[in-house]
Design an enzyme around this catalytic site. Structure first.
Site, short mmCIF file in Angstrom:
data_model
loop_
_atom_site.label_atom_id
_atom_site.label_comp_id
_atom_site.label_asym_id
_atom_site.label_seq_id
_atom_site.Cartn_x
_atom_site.Cartn_y
_atom_site.Cartn_z
N TYR A 1 -16.95 12.41 -15.04
CA TYR A 1 -16.82 13.60 -15.88
C TYR A 1 -15.43 13.73 -16.51
O TYR A 1 -15.25 14.53 -17.43
CB TYR A 1 -17.10 14.87 -15.06
CG TYR A 1 -18.49 14.93 -14.49
CD1 TYR A 1 -19.61 14.86 -15.32
CD2 TYR A 1 -18.70 15.07 -13.13
CE1 TYR A 1 -20.89 14.92 -14.79
CE2 TYR A 1 -19.98 15.13 -12.59
CZ TYR A 1 -21.07 15.05 -13.43
OH TYR A 1 -22.34 15.10 -12.91
N ARG B 1 0.80 -1.22 0.00
CA ARG B 1 0.00 0.00 0.00
C ARG B 1 0.83 1.27 0.00
O ARG B 1 0.67 2.12 -0.87
CB ARG B 1 -0.93 0.00 1.21
CG ARG B 1 -1.99 1.10 1.18
CD ARG B 1 -2.89 1.03 2.39
NE ARG B 1 -3.53 -0.26 2.54
CZ ARG B 1 -4.32 -0.57 3.54
NH1 ARG B 1 -4.56 0.31 4.50
NH2 ARG B 1 -4.87 -1.76 3.63
N HIS C 1 -7.41 -4.49 -7.92
CA HIS C 1 -7.28 -3.76 -6.65
C HIS C 1 -8.63 -3.71 -5.94
O HIS C 1 -9.41 -2.76 -6.13
CB HIS C 1 -6.78 -2.35 -6.95
CG HIS C 1 -6.17 -1.65 -5.77
ND1 HIS C 1 -4.96 -1.98 -5.23
CD2 HIS C 1 -6.62 -0.61 -5.02
CE1 HIS C 1 -4.67 -1.18 -4.22
NE2 HIS C 1 -5.67 -0.35 -4.07
#
Length: 748
Positions: free
Chosen positions: A132, A42, A88
């Protein structure tokens, strides 16, 4: 045999059984598993490709989606969805945040994602929602993935074992240092600032040529971080070398500014670049707050006239203000100057976290590139051998074309007959059977012979490369040279952070940061302090807590500093402008400094840089100390007079004159020259007066010609000029004080 409670033998694979384990053991095992997961999966980047797992998975997923730099964009939500579904299994926000950061030009020195839409800005505004925005890879990202389908790196199963993902990318780009990395794991962290890839390539090529190159020599090439937001690096070379040697340190970065002349002789300061990871909007808010609270009284206004380029306008209140002094005050109080930390903690090739030096990071990249080169060459060699095997079969076919046609037409099992007749391999026989009729042309035979010749030459070259370490490093050096030509110059590659000199220490008057106003400092006997506005405060109007009373009343200005001397022999320094206001009873002094419990305040005065003080203890020892030597910068203060129980520091007086007068509790008076007192910064001091019983009662400095003055009655003073009888060397016993000397053995 009965099982004991907590016995490890109770931990087995029976699903329905209740297992009894030691709590501390279970907790440590689970916490360790969590810590290792955080460190390796991580938070920490791999030293070879400079990527964390989520970043690596994003780039690999984009490659699978064919989002190449020369292809069209796809919605970021599509990329995030593929990353979650295949590689993931975490929240979409964490993946999208990572993708956004890879696309931000003010966060990444060499962006890995080419974003279209609102991906945030330097003011700290968030990116638009993933539905978007659109994204694709940049050329730098393609360089990181270059050769991934040529067995250059190892793959592992994904979390659901339905697919495979790369453990590390081939990384034909020094990404760890070029783009830097930030991460907080469990018990460790990483903080690597970005660097200039052209400088890194020069250092890498030098390290290939001279494997034992020193850090000092490498710093000749890598002169320091190169931030995407520019700025000026004002760290000394010795500090930079030390940071790169140890892998830990920091770099001071300042904003770039210039003076813009206006009509009438006035000017304004234009800030064109700000330090890395500083949000422009918060920076402006901080400056505006300092103006409003009168901490920058020489600065009149701040405006943001930025468009695509940063342009912060700073207007001084007066054209007589020195712009250098004004900027120095801003550097001290705002993020126009920051310190970027360096902690080169990364996972090495064995997946073990380690804090590395600059040479170790560069060498790890070179070792990885060599492994990639060897594996790629071996992969290509295997492909060539396979193709040569097929081509040799084709050549046999052309030499025996008529017989082959007969076998194919007449035999029931032509492949086995061909293999036994012409000594062909199964691959060759199958390839001949799959040939098209048009391939039997004479022109095709010439092409095959040419291809066969070229592959033989290529095979010999690869074999020579794999057998020579020098050739391998030469090839890697050429690759690095190519990286520099692609990314080391132009708008993307030119150095943005200017390497500046260490700034000279400029004495900034406190008036530049604090408005000068008269105040009266009130310090009570129980240690409560406050600053009342103005001078000439009526003492009768000053209120104290019950049981408390006046101790010190000191006229001062907000630009002054207050020196406080305690019974422990320690000096403390307090800025007057930071003292609590006059309303109420103030605040305890112990909240502002680490005042030792049970130690009284001996003296409090306005700091005088040129002043000298005589400090002494109850046992009669003391010395002279310069006020600038006891100026403390921290809450803990600065120890000056060393005292041991049961004694304590009891006097701190300003040195005014050429003579010292001391009187003991035995009422004996001694007068000696100030020159007999040593000037020290710290110590136990020398004996002022010799005592058989008791100790020091009072001490005073004065001008011998003007005489010694003490209190006479209630409100009168007496001055004695005939002092010869009491004059002697320091540490003498002295003589009984003259008639009329106060019975309390005090001069006042």
């Amino acid at each position: 045999m009965a099982k004991k409670r907590g016995d490890a033998s109770l931990i087995d694979n029976n699903p329905g059984e209740i297992k009894v384990v030691n709590f501390s053991q279970a907790l440590s095992e689970r916490y360790l598993a969590y810590a290792l997961s955080t460190i390796m999966s991580r938070s920490l980047p791999d030293v070879r490709d400079g990527l964390k797992p989520v970043q690596r998975r994003i780039l690999y997923a984009m490659r699978e989606l064919k989002l190449n730099p020369d292809s069209g964009y796809k919605k970021s939500a599509r990329v995030v969805g593929d990353v979650i579904g295949k590689f993931h299994p975490h929240g979409d926000s964490s993946i999208y945040d990572a993708l956004v950061r890879l696309a931000q030009e003010f966060a990444q020195r060499y962006p890995l994602v080419d974003g279209q839409g609102n991906f945030g800005n330097i003011d700290g505004d968030n990116a638009a929602a993933m539905r978007y925005t659109e994204a694709r890879m940049t050329e730098v990202a393609r360089s990181l993935l270059e050769g991934i389908d040529q067995d250059t790196v190892d793959f592992r199963p994904t979390y659901d074992a339905e697919d495979n993902e790369p453990i590390v990318l081939p990384a034909n780009f020094p990404n760890l240092l070029a783009n830097g990395a930030q991460g907080i794991a469990v018990g460790m962290a990483t903080s690597i600032p970005p660097h200039n890839v052209g400088e890194l390539c020069d250092a890498l090529r030098h390290l290939i040529k001279f494997p034992g190159a020193s850090i000092t020599k490498l710093v000749d090439f890598v002169s320091g971080p190169d931030f995407p937001t520019g700025g000026v690096l004002v760290e000394g070379r010795e500090s930079i070398v030390s940071a790169y040697e140890t892998g830990k340190g920091g770099f001071r970065v300042r904003s770039k500014w210039e003076v813009e002349k206006l009509k009438g002789g006035s000017y304004q300061i234009i800030v064109t670049e700000i330090p890395y990871q500083v949000q422009k909007s918060r920076l402006i808010e901080r400056i505006a707050d300092l103006i409003q609270t009168r901490k920058l009284i020489f600065l009149g206004d701040v405006r943001d006239e930025s468009s695509e380029e940063i342009r912060l306008v700073l207007e001084p209140k007066s054209r007589n203000v020195d712009p250098v002094v004004l900027m120095e005050s801003l550097f001290k109080q705002t993020d126009l100057e920051t310190r970027v930390s360096l902690n080169m903690n990364a996972l090495n090739s064995d997946n073990v976290p380690k804090v590395m030096s600059l040479r170790e990071v560069l060498q790890a990249f070179l070792d990885h590139r060599r492994e990639v080169l060897v594996r790629c060459s071996q992969f290509r060699l295997g492909k060539i051998d396979h193709r040569l095997e097929i081509l040799e079969g084709f050549l046999i076919a052309y030499l025996n074309i008529d017989e082959l046609i007969r076998i194919i037409r007449e035999e029931d099992h032509p492949r086995q007959v061909m293999m036994s007749t012409f000594d062909l391999t199964e691959v060759q026989a199958e390839s001949i059977l799959n040939m098209r009729l048009r391939s039997l042309r004479r022109l095709e035979e010439d092409g095959i012979r040419k291809e066969h010749f070229e592959l033989i030459a290529e095979r010999e070259g690869l074999a020579e490369l794999l057998g020579s370490e020098d050739l391998q490093w030469s090839s890697i050096s050429s690759q690095i040279k190519e990286i520099k030509s692609l990314y080391g110059s132009g708008a993307l590659g030119d150095r943005r952070t200017e390497i500046g000199d260490i700034p000279e220490e400029i004495e900034i008057p406190l008036e530049a940061m604090v408005e000068k106003e008269p105040v009266t400092v009130i310090l009570s006997s129980k240690g409560w302090i406050r600053a009342m506005k103005g001078h000439g405060v009526e003492r009768a109007d000053v209120k104290y807590k019950e049981g408390d009373e006046e101790h010190f009343v000191i006229p001062a200005f907000t630009t002054d500093k207050l020196l406080v001397f305690s019974g422990s022999g320690r000096f403390y320094t307090l800025p007057v402008d930071r003292l609590p206001g006059g309303r109420g009873f103030g605040e305890p002094l112990s909240l502002m400094v680490d005042l030792e419990a049970g130690k009284a305040i001996v003296e409090a005065k306005v700091y005088d840089p040129a002043g000298k003080l005589l400090v002494s203890s109850s046992e009669g020892r003391g010395f002279i100390v310069e006020e600038k030597a006891v100026m403390a910068q921290t809450r803990s203060g600065k120890q000056s007079l060393n005292v041991s129980e049961p004694h304590k520091a009891n006097f701190c007086i300003k040195v005014e004159g050429d003579t010292v007068a001391v009187v003991g509790q035995n009422r004996k008076l001694l007068i000696f020259s100030v020159e007999e007192m040593p000037v020290m910064a710290r110590g136990k001091g020398v004996m002022l007066q010799k005592y058989k019983d008791g100790g020091l009662s009072d001490v005073k400095t004065f001008v011998l010609e003007k005489g010694l003055t003490w209190r006479w009655g209630q409100d009168k003073n007496r001055t004695e000029t005939d002092l010869f009888a009491w004059q002697a060397k320091r540490a003498s016993a002295g003589r009984m004080a003259p008639n009329g000397f106060p019975k309390n053995n005090k001069f006042y």
